[in-house]
Structure formats: structure tokens, C-alpha cells
Scaffold this motif. Structure first.
Motif, PDB file in Angstrom:
ATOM      1  N   ASP A 122     100.457  -3.636  91.937  1.00 53.18           N
ATOM      2  CA  ASP A 122     100.473  -2.908  93.210  1.00 53.18           C
ATOM      3  C   ASP A 122     101.020  -3.773  94.341  1.00 53.18           C
ATOM      4  N   ILE A 123     100.633  -5.033  94.387  1.00 49.30           N
ATOM      5  CA  ILE A 123     101.169  -5.965  95.391  1.00 49.30           C
ATOM      6  C   ILE A 123     102.678  -6.091  95.217  1.00 49.30           C
ATOM      7  N   LEU A 124     103.119  -6.204  93.971  1.00 46.72           N
ATOM      8  CA  LEU A 124     104.558  -6.331  93.692  1.00 46.72           C
ATOM      9  C   LEU A 124     105.327  -5.088  94.122  1.00 46.72           C
ATOM     10  N   PHE A 125     104.782  -3.904  93.848  1.00 52.09           N
ATOM     11  CA  PHE A 125     105.450  -2.667  94.241  1.00 52.09           C
ATOM     12  C   PHE A 125     105.642  -2.616  95.762  1.00 52.09           C
ATOM     13  N   ARG A 126     104.585  -2.954  96.499  1.00 50.74           N
ATOM     14  CA  ARG A 126     104.687  -2.930  97.963  1.00 50.74           C
ATOM     15  C   ARG A 126     105.695  -3.966  98.466  1.00 50.74           C
ATOM     16  N   ALA A 127     105.686  -5.152  97.879  1.00 52.56           N
ATOM     17  CA  ALA A 127     106.601  -6.213  98.311  1.00 52.56           C
ATOM     18  C   ALA A 127     108.049  -5.836  98.015  1.00 52.56           C
ATOM     19  N   ALA A 128     108.302  -5.243  96.867  1.00 54.99           N
ATOM     20  CA  ALA A 128     109.666  -4.835  96.513  1.00 54.99           C
ATOM     21  C   ALA A 128     110.184  -3.810  97.514  1.00 54.99           C
ATOM     22  N   GLU A 129     109.361  -2.846  97.846  1.00 53.85           N
ATOM     23  CA  GLU A 129     109.770  -1.828  98.818  1.00 53.85           C
ATOM     24  C   GLU A 129     109.980  -2.438 100.202  1.00 53.85           C
ATOM     25  N   ARG A 130     109.049  -3.273 100.629  1.00 57.09           N
ATOM     26  CA  ARG A 130     109.119  -3.866 101.965  1.00 57.09           C
ATOM     27  C   ARG A 130     110.359  -4.740 102.133  1.00 57.09           C
ATOM     28  N   THR A 131     110.707  -5.496 101.092  1.00 56.17           N
ATOM     29  CA  THR A 131     111.830  -6.435 101.198  1.00 56.17           C
ATOM     30  C   THR A 131     113.115  -5.899 100.590  1.00 56.17           C
ATOM     31  N   ARG A 132     113.051  -4.701 100.024  1.00 57.44           N
ATOM     32  CA  ARG A 132     114.209  -4.063  99.378  1.00 57.44           C
ATOM     33  C   ARG A 132     114.744  -4.926  98.233  1.00 57.44           C
ATOM     34  N   THR A 133     113.819  -5.497  97.453  1.00 54.00           N
ATOM     35  CA  THR A 133     114.171  -6.372  96.337  1.00 54.00           C
ATOM     36  C   THR A 133     113.972  -5.614  95.022  1.00 54.00           C
ATOM     37  N   PRO A 134     114.996  -5.556  94.174  1.00 63.76           N
ATOM     38  CA  PRO A 134     114.831  -4.887  92.885  1.00 63.76           C
ATOM     39  C   PRO A 134     113.739  -5.553  92.040  1.00 63.76           C
ATOM     40  N   LEU A 135     112.943  -4.732  91.382  1.00 63.59           N
ATOM     41  CA  LEU A 135     111.824  -5.199  90.571  1.00 63.59           C
ATOM     42  C   LEU A 135     111.906  -4.534  89.204  1.00 63.59           C
ATOM     43  N   THR A 136     111.811  -5.340  88.148  1.00 66.31           N
ATOM     44  CA  THR A 136     111.831  -4.812  86.785  1.00 66.31           C
ATOM     45  C   THR A 136     110.565  -5.240  86.060  1.00 66.31           C
ATOM     46  N   MET A 137     109.825  -4.252  85.583  1.00 60.63           N
ATOM     47  CA  MET A 137     108.622  -4.478  84.791  1.00 60.63           C
ATOM     48  C   MET A 137     109.047  -4.435  83.322  1.00 60.63           C
ATOM     49  N   VAL A 138     108.808  -5.524  82.592  1.00 60.48           N
ATOM     50  CA  VAL A 138     109.185  -5.579  81.175  1.00 60.48           C
ATOM     51  C   VAL A 138     107.904  -5.516  80.347  1.00 60.48           C
ATOM     52  N   ALA A 139     107.802  -4.482  79.502  1.00 58.21           N
ATOM     53  CA  ALA A 139     106.587  -4.275  78.711  1.00 58.21           C
ATOM     54  C   ALA A 139     106.943  -3.537  77.426  1.00 58.21           C
ATOM     55  N   ASN A 140     106.024  -3.596  76.470  1.00 56.44           N
ATOM     56  CA  ASN A 140     106.268  -2.888  75.208  1.00 56.44           C
ATOM     57  C   ASN A 140     105.581  -1.522  75.169  1.00 56.44           C
ATOM     58  N   HIS A 141     105.097  -1.061  76.304  1.00 58.04           N
ATOM     59  CA  HIS A 141     104.483   0.265  76.405  1.00 58.04           C
ATOM     60  C   HIS A 141     104.804   0.837  77.780  1.00 58.04           C
ATOM     61  N   PRO A 142     104.775   2.144  77.922  1.00 60.06           N
ATOM     62  CA  PRO A 142     105.091   2.754  79.223  1.00 60.06           C
ATOM     63  C   PRO A 142     104.050   2.362  80.281  1.00 60.06           C
ATOM     64  N   LEU A 143     104.540   2.167  81.485  1.00 62.21           N
ATOM     65  CA  LEU A 143     103.676   1.830  82.620  1.00 62.21           C
ATOM     66  C   LEU A 143     103.854   2.872  83.709  1.00 62.21           C
ATOM     67  N   PRO A 144     102.792   3.177  84.438  1.00 60.11           N
ATOM     68  CA  PRO A 144     102.962   4.080  85.584  1.00 60.11           C
ATOM     69  C   PRO A 144     103.668   3.320  86.712  1.00 60.11           C
ATOM     70  N   LEU A 145     104.755   3.894  87.205  1.00 61.90           N
ATOM     71  CA  LEU A 145     105.521   3.269  88.280  1.00 61.90           C
ATOM     72  C   LEU A 145     105.616   4.220  89.461  1.00 61.90           C
ATOM     73  N   PRO A 146     105.685   3.662  90.662  1.00 60.29           N
ATOM     74  CA  PRO A 146     105.898   4.529  91.828  1.00 60.29           C
ATOM     75  C   PRO A 146     107.332   5.067  91.810  1.00 60.29           C
ATOM     76  N   GLY A 147     107.542   6.177  92.453  1.00 58.88           N
ATOM     77  CA  GLY A 147     108.890   6.728  92.545  1.00 58.88           C
ATOM     78  C   GLY A 147     109.716   5.903  93.516  1.00 58.88           C
TER      79      GLY A 147
END
Length: 146
Positions: A16-41
């Protein structure tokens, strides 16, 4: 610059902290996982889903990392590989891994793994505290401003 997250073991509060920081700073963020994750739009936040398997996510992250990118992980061998590529690496507890100290951390990790394999109960990491979350958010902000 973009942010990469070893997301299989990343706590939700840190995501959640990462999602807010990515939006605030306009920095692309990639979550790498072996299962689906809930992501904000968001057009800045995406998931790269990899097959299950030993080090599959780690190998994919290392292959895609560029110098100057930020990696979020608690995986010390992955952190070492990312540092070799010139990435900046931060643990979910707010510890920034450095080239000058990563070998000692790898040695300690290997020692503890040997102890556990021989039957010694070493316990797991402590729960993520409010101080850990604050340390992470503060360090992430500093890295994003650099």
C-alpha cells in the motif's frame, strides 16, 4: 527509473505504501509474483506474474532490472544480484542494502540456514512494527527523490 517488488512475500501494508508512492511520484511500479495480486487501477502499477518455481521471480527481476532502478525485497541473494546491476535495494523493514555490506549479510544468512538445517530453532523475523513501516516509507521517499 522504476520500482520492482519481489511481491510474493511483500506485506500488504508495504504494498500500500508503494502504491501511494508510485502514484505521488509518477514512478512505474512492477509487482513480480507467482500468483495474482490485487492492484489499484493505475497505469503506473502493474503485475508480472511468473510461473511457480525456485527463484523464478528472482531471475525475472534480475533480467529486467536496470541500473538506478529500485528493488524492494527481503531476499538477500536477490539483493546482492540487484546491487551488482547498479540497482538500489530496500527491504520491507526500511533497511537499504549496500554493496559494501551485502557479502556479510549473505554469510550470516548462509550460517543461519545451516543452523536451521541442523535442527536449531532460530525463530522467524519479528512482526512488522509501525516503526518498520515508517522507516520503509521514509527511506523509499529518499530513494525516489535521488
Amino acid at each position: 527509473m522504476q520500482i520492482w517488488v519481489d511481491a510474493d512475500a511483500c506485506p500488504k501494508v508495504i504494498r500500500d505504501i508503494l502504491f501511494r508512492a508510485a502514484e505521488r511520484t509518477r514512478t512505474p511500479l512492477t509487482m513480480v509474483a507467482n500468483h495474482p495480486l490485487p492492484l489499484p487501477g493505475s497505469t503506473l502499477i502493474r503485475q508480472l506474474q511468473v510461473p511457480k518455481g525456485f527463484d523464478v521471480a528472482d531471475n525475472e527481476i534480475v533480467a529486467r532490472l536496470d541500473a538506478g532502478d529500485i528493488l524492494i525485497t527481503s531476499d538477500i541473494p536477490l539483493a546482492a544480484e540487484a546491487l551488482e546491476k547498479g540497482a538500489r535495494v530496500l527491504s520491507p523493514r526500511g533497511e537499504q542494502f549496500e554493496s559494501g555490506t551485502i557479502r556479510a549479510k549473505l554469510t550470516m544468512r548462509d550460517f543461519m540456514e545451516t543452523m536451521r538445517a541442523s535442527g536449531v530453532q532460530t525463530g522467524g523475523p519479528a512482526s512488522l512494527s509501525p516503526a518498520d513501516r515508517q522507516a520503509f516509507a521514509n527511506r523509499l521517499d529518499r530513494l525516489l527523490r535521488q
